[in-house]
Motif scaffolding. Structure first.
Motif, PDB file in Angstrom:
ATOM      1  N   ASP A 172       7.293   0.407  -9.047  1.00 13.34           N
ATOM      2  CA  ASP A 172       6.420  -0.720  -9.393  1.00 13.34           C
ATOM      3  C   ASP A 172       5.966  -1.461  -8.143  1.00 13.34           C
ATOM      4  OD1 ASP A 172       6.771  -0.232 -12.147  1.00 13.34           O
ATOM      5  OD2 ASP A 172       8.401  -1.703 -12.312  1.00 13.34           O
ATOM      6  N   VAL A 173       6.904  -1.721  -7.244  1.00 13.45           N
ATOM      7  CA  VAL A 173       6.588  -2.458  -6.012  1.00 13.45           C
ATOM      8  C   VAL A 173       5.611  -1.652  -5.163  1.00 13.45           C
ATOM      9  CG1 VAL A 173       7.548  -3.321  -3.827  1.00 13.45           C
ATOM     10  CG2 VAL A 173       8.748  -3.754  -5.995  1.00 13.45           C
ATOM     11  N   ARG A 174       5.874  -0.382  -5.011  1.00 18.58           N
ATOM     12  CA  ARG A 174       4.988   0.455  -4.187  1.00 18.58           C
ATOM     13  C   ARG A 174       3.596   0.554  -4.799  1.00 18.58           C
ATOM     14  NH1 ARG A 174       8.722   5.075  -1.324  1.00 18.58           N
ATOM     15  NH2 ARG A 174      10.331   3.624  -0.627  1.00 18.58           N
ATOM     16  N   ARG A 175       3.531   0.731  -6.118  1.00 27.76           N
ATOM     17  CA  ARG A 175       2.220   0.780  -6.786  1.00 27.76           C
ATOM     18  C   ARG A 175       1.479  -0.553  -6.631  1.00 27.76           C
ATOM     19  NH1 ARG A 175       1.634   5.347  -9.887  1.00 27.76           N
ATOM     20  NH2 ARG A 175       3.583   6.348 -10.498  1.00 27.76           N
ATOM     21  N   PHE A 176       2.204  -1.658  -6.742  1.00 26.73           N
ATOM     22  CA  PHE A 176       1.594  -2.975  -6.588  1.00 26.73           C
ATOM     23  C   PHE A 176       0.904  -3.101  -5.236  1.00 26.73           C
ATOM     24  CE2 PHE A 176       2.061  -7.256  -4.758  1.00 26.73           C
ATOM     25  CZ  PHE A 176       1.223  -7.975  -5.590  1.00 26.73           C
ATOM     26  N   PHE A 177       1.610  -2.816  -4.159  1.00 23.83           N
ATOM     27  CA  PHE A 177       1.021  -2.977  -2.834  1.00 23.83           C
ATOM     28  C   PHE A 177      -0.107  -1.984  -2.581  1.00 23.83           C
ATOM     29  CE2 PHE A 177       5.019  -5.296  -1.892  1.00 23.83           C
ATOM     30  CZ  PHE A 177       4.451  -6.468  -1.426  1.00 23.83           C
ATOM     31  N   CYS A 178       0.054  -0.758  -3.052  1.00 29.36           N
ATOM     32  CA  CYS A 178      -1.025   0.230  -2.899  1.00 29.36           C
ATOM     33  C   CYS A 178      -2.259  -0.202  -3.683  1.00 29.36           C
ATOM     34  CB  CYS A 178      -0.556   1.611  -3.354  1.00 29.36           C
ATOM     35  SG  CYS A 178       0.656   2.384  -2.259  1.00 29.36           S
ATOM     36  N   ASP A 179      -2.064  -0.746  -4.882  1.00 25.53           N
ATOM     37  CA  ASP A 179      -3.183  -1.199  -5.703  1.00 25.53           C
ATOM     38  C   ASP A 179      -3.876  -2.405  -5.058  1.00 25.53           C
ATOM     39  OD1 ASP A 179      -4.812  -0.845  -8.051  1.00 25.53           O
ATOM     40  OD2 ASP A 179      -3.891  -2.684  -8.827  1.00 25.53           O
ATOM     41  N   VAL A 180      -3.091  -3.313  -4.496  1.00 23.07           N
ATOM     42  CA  VAL A 180      -3.682  -4.462  -3.797  1.00 23.07           C
ATOM     43  C   VAL A 180      -4.529  -3.969  -2.629  1.00 23.07           C
ATOM     44  CG1 VAL A 180      -3.189  -6.487  -2.353  1.00 23.07           C
ATOM     45  CG2 VAL A 180      -1.930  -6.135  -4.486  1.00 23.07           C
ATOM     46  N   PHE A 181      -4.028  -3.006  -1.887  1.00 29.54           N
ATOM     47  CA  PHE A 181      -4.783  -2.470  -0.746  1.00 29.54           C
ATOM     48  C   PHE A 181      -6.081  -1.822  -1.224  1.00 29.54           C
ATOM     49  CE2 PHE A 181      -5.454   0.906   2.551  1.00 29.54           C
ATOM     50  CZ  PHE A 181      -5.804   0.047   3.581  1.00 29.54           C
ATOM     51  N   ARG A 182      -6.001  -1.082  -2.338  1.00 34.29           N
ATOM     52  CA  ARG A 182      -7.198  -0.451  -2.892  1.00 34.29           C
ATOM     53  C   ARG A 182      -8.215  -1.512  -3.311  1.00 34.29           C
ATOM     54  NH1 ARG A 182      -9.416  -0.224  -7.354  1.00 34.29           N
ATOM     55  NH2 ARG A 182      -7.672  -1.113  -8.519  1.00 34.29           N
ATOM     56  N   LYS A 183      -7.738  -2.544  -4.025  1.00 37.54           N
ATOM     57  CA  LYS A 183      -8.624  -3.627  -4.467  1.00 37.54           C
ATOM     58  C   LYS A 183      -9.220  -4.372  -3.271  1.00 37.54           C
ATOM     59  CE  LYS A 183      -6.790  -5.018  -8.965  1.00 37.54           C
ATOM     60  NZ  LYS A 183      -6.106  -6.143  -9.647  1.00 37.54           N
ATOM     61  N   GLN A 184      -8.405  -4.580  -2.265  1.00 36.83           N
ATOM     62  CA  GLN A 184      -8.862  -5.276  -1.056  1.00 36.83           C
ATOM     63  C   GLN A 184     -10.035  -4.508  -0.427  1.00 36.83           C
ATOM     64  OE1 GLN A 184      -6.470  -4.871   2.658  1.00 36.83           O
ATOM     65  NE2 GLN A 184      -6.016  -7.050   2.304  1.00 36.83           N
ATOM     66  N   ARG A 185      -9.871  -3.207  -0.286  1.00 34.55           N
ATOM     67  CA  ARG A 185     -10.926  -2.392   0.328  1.00 34.55           C
ATOM     68  C   ARG A 185     -12.174  -2.309  -0.549  1.00 34.55           C
ATOM     69  NH1 ARG A 185      -8.034   3.031   2.029  1.00 34.55           N
ATOM     70  NH2 ARG A 185      -8.258   3.118  -0.195  1.00 34.55           N
TER      71      ARG A 185
END
Length: 141
Positions: free
Chosen positions: A8-21
């Protein structure tokens, strides 16, 4: 109580990075995470590939920093400062930020103190010692 899994934590940060970009709208928590991700471009390659991030092992003896733990600790420290819990952490963090002229560097110093407090509690089997944690931060002044 919120208790995310490692995935969950890893998906959260990866998703934030995707949304950020993609310049998508972020929740308040995602905005905080996004700010720390910007401060750590060395993690961008890891965050760009969810499947690789989920499979990667960051064993202590590997000598590699776990970017997900590091970013999570930034968020934890942000929360501690915002609610002044443990009592005195906000003032200590503010003073350290002023001394170092960098909130980011202050957080890294605080992170070392937080990690030490957690390690001591795990080793001793005693509860977390918030007073000792705040005092450790103050000694960095």
């Amino acid at each position: 109580m919120f208790n995310p899994s490692q995935s969950d934590v890893r998906r959260f940060f990866c998703d934030v990075f995707r949304k950020q970009r993609a310049q998508e709208i972020l929740t308040p928590l995602e905005t905080m995470a996004s700010d720390w991700i910007r401060h750590h471009p060395e993690y961008h390659d890891v965050l760009a590939n969810v499947e690789s991030a989920l499979a990667r092992d960051y064993a202590v003896d590997s000598g590699q920093t776990n970017p997900f733990l590091h970013l999570s600790m930034h968020l934890s420290i942000d929360e501690q400062i915002s609610i002044d819990q443990p009592p005195g952490i906000r003032a200590a963090a503010t003073a350290l930020t002023l001394k170092l002229d960098s909130a980011h560097e202050a957080q890294h110093q605080i992170m070392e103190c937080l990690g030490e407090m957690i390690w001591n509690a795990q080793r001793s089997g005693l509860p977390l010692d918030g007073d000792a944690y705040v005092e450790a931060v103050k000694r960095r002044l």
